[in-house]
Scaffold this motif. Structure first.
Motif, PDB file in Angstrom:
ATOM      1  N   TYR A  26       0.816  -1.223   0.000  1.00 29.41           N
ATOM      2  CA  TYR A  26       0.000   0.000   0.000  1.00 29.41           C
ATOM      3  C   TYR A  26       0.847   1.270   0.000  1.00 29.41           C
ATOM      4  O   TYR A  26       0.398   2.330   0.376  1.00 29.41           O
ATOM      5  N   GLY A  27       2.110   1.147  -0.428  1.00 23.89           N
ATOM      6  CA  GLY A  27       2.965   2.322  -0.542  1.00 23.89           C
ATOM      7  C   GLY A  27       4.182   2.193   0.359  1.00 23.89           C
ATOM      8  O   GLY A  27       4.331   1.217   1.090  1.00 23.89           O
TER       9      GLY A  27
ATOM     10  N   PRO B  13      -9.892   0.894   8.250  1.00 20.27           N
ATOM     11  CA  PRO B  13      -9.066   1.843   7.489  1.00 20.27           C
ATOM     12  C   PRO B  13      -8.220   2.769   8.365  1.00 20.27           C
ATOM     13  O   PRO B  13      -7.051   3.012   8.052  1.00 20.27           O
ATOM     14  N   ALA B  14      -8.793   3.241   9.479  1.00 21.68           N
ATOM     15  CA  ALA B  14      -8.045   4.214  10.292  1.00 21.68           C
ATOM     16  C   ALA B  14      -6.859   3.537  10.977  1.00 21.68           C
ATOM     17  O   ALA B  14      -5.729   4.064  10.964  1.00 21.68           O
ATOM     18  N   ILE B  15      -7.102   2.352  11.539  1.00 21.44           N
ATOM     19  CA  ILE B  15      -5.997   1.650  12.230  1.00 21.44           C
ATOM     20  C   ILE B  15      -4.907   1.304  11.220  1.00 21.44           C
ATOM     21  O   ILE B  15      -3.711   1.503  11.462  1.00 21.44           O
TER      22      ILE B  15
ATOM     23  N   ARG C  42       0.514   1.996   8.962  1.00 24.55           N
ATOM     24  CA  ARG C  42       1.348   2.219   7.786  1.00 24.55           C
ATOM     25  C   ARG C  42       2.288   3.418   8.006  1.00 24.55           C
ATOM     26  O   ARG C  42       3.469   3.367   7.667  1.00 24.55           O
ATOM     27  N   THR C  43       1.751   4.465   8.599  1.00 24.12           N
ATOM     28  CA  THR C  43       2.582   5.636   8.895  1.00 24.12           C
ATOM     29  C   THR C  43       3.669   5.260   9.902  1.00 24.12           C
ATOM     30  O   THR C  43       4.839   5.639   9.756  1.00 24.12           O
TER      31      THR C  43
ATOM     32  N   ILE D 124      10.885   2.120   9.539  1.00 23.26           N
ATOM     33  CA  ILE D 124      11.885   1.683   8.545  1.00 23.26           C
ATOM     34  C   ILE D 124      13.008   2.719   8.436  1.00 23.26           C
ATOM     35  O   ILE D 124      14.190   2.366   8.387  1.00 23.26           O
ATOM     36  N   ASP D 125      12.648   4.004   8.438  1.00 19.92           N
ATOM     37  CA  ASP D 125      13.688   5.039   8.385  1.00 19.92           C
ATOM     38  C   ASP D 125      14.622   4.918   9.592  1.00 19.92           C
ATOM     39  O   ASP D 125      15.844   4.990   9.465  1.00 19.92           O
ATOM     40  N   ASP D 126      14.021   4.722  10.771  1.00 24.84           N
ATOM     41  CA  ASP D 126      14.846   4.585  11.992  1.00 24.84           C
ATOM     42  C   ASP D 126      15.721   3.330  11.905  1.00 24.84           C
ATOM     43  O   ASP D 126      16.880   3.340  12.316  1.00 24.84           O
TER      44      ASP D 126
END
Ligand code: PMV
Length: 319
Positions: free
Chosen positions: A21-22, A204-206, A211-212, A218-220
């Protein structure tokens, strides 16, 4: 003359499922390889032997009639033999240091090694050319393959794979090892992906929040790998597992394996689609043997792996 090539398998360190999903996922090649040996014959046939089965077919046999696991190899052989314009046939022998069908990239490693070995009978070629041919071959069985597995098997090391198809090689060498444990539970990636979609549509909200959080994680994790902070990489890995658990891709067998791995590793998670397949645990020399011992004592199949930095390797044997 024999043309011999090998390519590494892979694990997904971070980002599976959410990448559908991105965002991005991080893949790492491992020091367990698939080797393909090929030699020209005057039989006019393509003959493949592997632990997954064997085939002997005419050079021009339609691909659709070829049993699927061996189809990519036959595709490469047909293409290269026809480009060479000669009358010869080919024998191809495939050996593997790790099992297939457990999410460790055996199909991609096989395509990459076969491309390098078969092309190598006629000419030298670049890794980019091998990758292109390997992805083309893999598409004969997985039409929608992203190319991420073939990329990491070709170049080795770590890659960041983005949903839009962009592949970024991460050119640092984190000093971790992995313990990989096999649940021995067969799974279907497409079924697990479909189940996650259902979860996303119903929550959808969870899902959006997860995802955020995954993107930030992943960046960390990439920064932590770059600075070799294994304790932090491990914490990110175990946190990633919590997100995967929440979207329903773990099960009681995988949870039990993870609970053993958590005790003495820096962190652990499933790798790949889940609901079976393998788990990975981050370790170094100080705890690798202990983690392996704990898993073996509980009856789980496991082995140690390091990151592979070589990618596809090729040699000619004239003996
Ligand atoms: O189990 P594997 O190694 O085929 O990985 C599947 C990865 C998913 O994110 C679940 C699916 C995908 O297409 O990215």
């Amino acid at each position: 003359m024999k043309s011999i090539a090998s390519a590494p398998g892979k694990v997904i360190l971070f980002g599976e499922h959410f990448i559908v999903y991105g965002g991005k996922a991080v893949l790492c090649s491992i020091d367990k390889r698939i080797t393909v040996e090929s030699a020209l014959t005057d039989s006019g046939k393509i003959e493949v032997r592997s632990s997954l089965g064997s085939i002997s077919c005419a050079k021009d046999m339609p691909l659709s009639e070829i049993e699927s696991t061996l189809r990519p190899i036959v595709y490469i052989a047909q293409k290269i033999l026809s480009e060479s314009g000669g009358q010869s046939g080919i024998t191809i022998n495939v050996t593997a240091e790790f099992p297939s069908g457990i999410g460790l990239g055996s199909s991609s490693a096989c395509c990459v090694a076969a491309a390098s070995s078969i092309v190598g009978l006629f000419s030298k070629c670049t890794k980019e050319q091998i990758l292109e041919l390997a992805i083309e071959a893999e598409r004969t069985i997985f039409e929608n393959t992203s190319g991420a597995d073939c990329s990491v098997c070709t170049y080795g090391g770590l890659i960041e794979y983005h949903r839009d198809g962009q592949i970024v090689r991460l050119d640092f060498e984190p000093r971790f090892s992995l313990v990989i444990a096999d649940s021995k539970m067969p799974h279907s990636t497409s079924q697990v992906v479909a189940r996650v979609k259902k979860y996303k549509d119903e929550n959808p909200a969870i899902f959006s929040l997860l995802r955020t959080q995954e993107e930030r994680l992943i960046d960390d994790a990439i920064s932590a790998m770059q600075s070799n902070d294994l304790a932090l990489v491990g914490r990110k890995m175990s946190q990633n597992q919590k997100y995967l658990d929440q979207i329903g891709v773990s099960n009681s067998t995988l949870d039990a394996m993870l609970n053993v791995a958590y005790q003495r590793s820096y962190g652990a998670k499933i790798t790949g689609a889940g609901d079976g397949g393998c788990i990975i645990a981050i370790v170094d020399d100080s705890n690798q043997q202990a983690v392996i011992r704990d898993l073996l004592e509980k009856g789980y199949d496991c082995f140690a792996a390091r990151m592979d930095l070589r990618g596809v390797q090729h040699q000619i044997d004239n003996t």
